[in-house]
Design a protein around this motif. Sequence first.
Motif: not given
Length: 282
Positions: A141-158
């Motif tokens: 669960g912690s790993l998935m939470m970190v991954g979700a945040l990384l995708f969130l940051v990546y999409a916002t950078s786009i």
Amino acid sequence: MICAWAGLYAYLCAYYMVLHARRRAEREYLAFGLLSGSMAIYAVGTALQTDATSIAEAATWERLQCFGLLPATAFYTDFAHQVAGRTRASAPKLAYIFGGLGVLANMAGLFLDPSSPMPPDTFLLTPAAPAILTAELLPVGSLMMVGALLFLVYATSILSARARYDPDVRIVFGGGLLICLVGFHDAVLRVTPVRSLYLLQHAYLLFALAVSYVLLGRFVRTASALTSRTLELKRSYNELRNAQVQLVRKEQLATMGELSAVIAHEVRNPLAIIKNAVSGLH
């Protein structure tokens, strides 16, 4: 209030799904509709968790939150690429794979430990924050939470890259940046013994308003451009039809001229013979 947000997000989901059915070429409507539907599920889970009376019950509603939040990461990534014009990027596919794996892990019970609560609160950021029961996160669960945040940051950078010269994307980027900040805020609250108000289900309303303003504005402009183009094509068709009528008339006159010439030739030959015969009689 959270239930009201859930109803509003569900309405946005239905509205943009219908809009996409009418404009299938506009995939951002589909991505945003699915994103709003996922956030509706997340808001329902949050509202039910608030009233939970046991850790097992709280874990059940937290799993429901994850069922909404993990696909939302993929939908947000896809939406950001559609708005930014990067329709052939592979990142949305990876985000969908990540979201699907997260849903499967959540269904398998690898996210939360329903028998182990989080440590008691040691620091209050908001004195009025409700005491919400929260199950302990497992490593997956912690790993998935970190991954979700990384995708969130990546999409916002786009969105950030396109926002420099596109006012519409600039508005969406502002909402996306707010979602990023609130997402980190809620993630910190989730993994630390700090109590405050969770804000994601509230902040998404501002994001939804910003996106709706942009998408509906684009829809109106596209409809106006389509109407103008239809009128232009209608005028072109009328001009073409008039030109075709004139061309047909010219062809008819030309045919009549040729026919007259042939008739005159055919009549002139017998007349010439008759004239010669009459001249011989004299």
